[in-house]
Design a protein around this motif. Sequence first.
Motif, short mmCIF file in Angstrom:
data_model
loop_
_atom_site.label_atom_id
_atom_site.label_comp_id
_atom_site.label_asym_id
_atom_site.label_seq_id
_atom_site.Cartn_x
_atom_site.Cartn_y
_atom_site.Cartn_z
N ARG A 1 21.75 27.73 17.57
CA ARG A 1 22.83 27.76 18.56
C ARG A 1 23.56 26.42 18.59
O ARG A 1 22.94 25.36 18.44
CB ARG A 1 22.26 28.08 19.94
N ARG A 2 24.84 26.47 18.79
CA ARG A 2 25.61 25.24 18.86
C ARG A 2 25.16 24.38 20.04
O ARG A 2 25.17 23.15 19.97
CB ARG A 2 27.11 25.55 18.98
N ALA A 3 24.72 25.06 21.11
CA ALA A 3 24.25 24.30 22.28
C ALA A 3 23.05 23.43 21.91
O ALA A 3 22.93 22.29 22.39
CB ALA A 3 23.89 25.26 23.41
N ASP A 4 22.17 23.93 21.04
CA ASP A 4 21.02 23.14 20.62
C ASP A 4 21.44 21.95 19.77
O ASP A 4 20.88 20.86 19.87
CB ASP A 4 20.05 24.03 19.83
N VAL A 5 22.44 22.16 18.91
CA VAL A 5 22.94 21.06 18.09
C VAL A 5 23.62 20.02 18.97
O VAL A 5 23.46 18.81 18.76
CB VAL A 5 23.90 21.58 17.00
N ASN A 6 24.37 20.48 19.96
CA ASN A 6 25.01 19.54 20.89
C ASN A 6 23.98 18.71 21.63
O ASN A 6 24.14 17.49 21.81
CB ASN A 6 25.87 20.31 21.90
N ALA A 7 22.89 19.35 22.06
CA ALA A 7 21.84 18.64 22.78
C ALA A 7 21.16 17.62 21.87
O ALA A 7 20.86 16.49 22.29
CB ALA A 7 20.82 19.63 23.31
N ALA A 8 20.92 17.99 20.61
CA ALA A 8 20.31 17.07 19.66
C ALA A 8 21.22 15.88 19.40
O ALA A 8 20.77 14.73 19.31
CB ALA A 8 19.98 17.80 18.36
N ALA A 9 22.53 16.15 19.25
CA ALA A 9 23.49 15.08 19.01
C ALA A 9 23.53 14.12 20.20
O ALA A 9 23.59 12.89 20.02
CB ALA A 9 24.87 15.66 18.75
N ALA A 10 23.47 14.66 21.41
CA ALA A 10 23.48 13.80 22.59
C ALA A 10 22.22 12.95 22.66
O ALA A 10 22.27 11.77 23.02
CB ALA A 10 23.61 14.67 23.85
N ALA A 11 21.08 13.55 22.29
CA ALA A 11 19.82 12.80 22.31
C ALA A 11 19.83 11.65 21.32
O ALA A 11 19.22 10.60 21.55
CB ALA A 11 18.65 13.74 22.02
N LEU A 12 20.55 11.84 20.20
CA LEU A 12 20.61 10.80 19.17
C LEU A 12 21.83 9.90 19.33
O LEU A 12 22.01 8.96 18.54
CB LEU A 12 20.64 11.46 17.78
N ASN A 13 22.68 10.21 20.30
CA ASN A 13 23.90 9.44 20.55
C ASN A 13 24.82 9.44 19.34
O ASN A 13 25.35 8.41 18.92
CB ASN A 13 23.55 7.99 20.95
N ILE A 14 24.98 10.63 18.75
CA ILE A 14 25.90 10.79 17.62
C ILE A 14 26.79 11.99 17.92
O ILE A 14 26.54 12.76 18.85
CB ILE A 14 25.16 11.02 16.28
N SER A 15 27.82 12.18 17.12
CA SER A 15 28.72 13.31 17.33
C SER A 15 28.06 14.59 16.82
O SER A 15 27.16 14.57 15.97
CB SER A 15 30.03 13.09 16.58
#
Length: 316
Positions: A38-52
Motif C-alpha cells: 500500500r502507498r500508505a505503508d511506503v509513505n510511513a516508511a519514507a517518513a520514518a527514514l526522513n526521505i521522500s
Amino acid sequence: MSVGQHDAEDPEEPDAAWRAATAARRVLLPLAQMEKKRRADVNAAAAALNISTTKAYRLIARLKEDERTSALLPAKSGRPAGLSMYAADIDEIIREVLERDYVAEQRPSETAVLNTVRARCRRAGLNPPGRKGVKTRIQALDLYDRLKARHGKNAAEIATSRPGEFVVERPNQVWLIDHTEGDIILVDRRFRQPIGRPTVTLIIDAFSRMCVGCYVSLGKPSRIQSAMALLRAFLPKEALLEDAGQNWDWPCHGFPELVHADNGSEHRPVREPRYGALIERYIGTTRVTAPDSRVSLIWVAFRTASSEPGLRATSA
C-alpha cells in the motif's frame, strides 16, 4: 555493529553512509518482499527514514534486485561498472567473439578467446585489448546463461540461486505427486519374457514428508494414475494393508488444501526439478537407500501384477 545474513561484507563506505543504508534496509526490506504494497505503508516508511516517498520507492526497487545493505549505498564516483574502456569497434569485436565462441558447447578457454579477439583486432588495424579487459567482459556475462551454454542447464541450475522458499505449516496443506519406474520387471507367466517396468505414482505430504498414497500401473504417467493415487490418499489404508497381508501402520488419509502435480503447468514446469525437489528427493531415497520403503513398493507392484492375467514380477 552486528550485521545480518545479507550484510556479511566488509564495507568500504564511510560509517555514516553504512549506518543510513542499514537503517533504510531494516525499514524497507519487508516492503520489498511484498508482492503488493500500500502507498500508505511506503509513505510511513519514507517518513520514518526522513526521505521522500519517491526515493523510498527507488530504494525498494533496489532491494528487490539485491537484498544486501550495500545495494542502498550511494553510487561510487568514477567510471560506472560495466562501462567499456575500449572504442566502439573494439567493443563490437569482443562482443561478437564472446557470443559466437565463448558461450558455446566447445567451451574455449579465456586464453583462446583472448587470442581470437586480438587476432581480429590486428586484422582490422586496431590496437588489441589486454587480458584484464577481456576477462572483465567475460565475468560481466550473465552467469546462468554462460553456464547453460557451456555446461548445460543442470550445471546452471546448480550454480545459480533462485529467490523464494517453499513453506508449509501443517499436514495436508500441500501434497506433491510424481511418477517413477519401479525397481522390478514384469514378465509373462508362460515364457517369462519382459513386459516392462511398472510406473509407480507417489503422493507425499509436504509437511510430514510421508507417503499418503500410491498407485502402480503399466501405463505411462497420466491423469488416470494421479487420480487413482489420490483416491488411495483420500481413504484410510487399513483395509488395503490387511488385504495385502501387511502388518504395519499407515495413518495417512484426508483431503489436501493444494496439490502440486508432476509436470503440472500451473505448478511445476516440465523438466524443472527444483520445483519438485521434495518429492524428487523422496523418490531417490526410496529407490536407493531405503530398503523397507522399496519392499512396500514392491508388494504394491506384485499386487498390480497379480491383478493382470498372465503377468509375474521378478527382481530388477
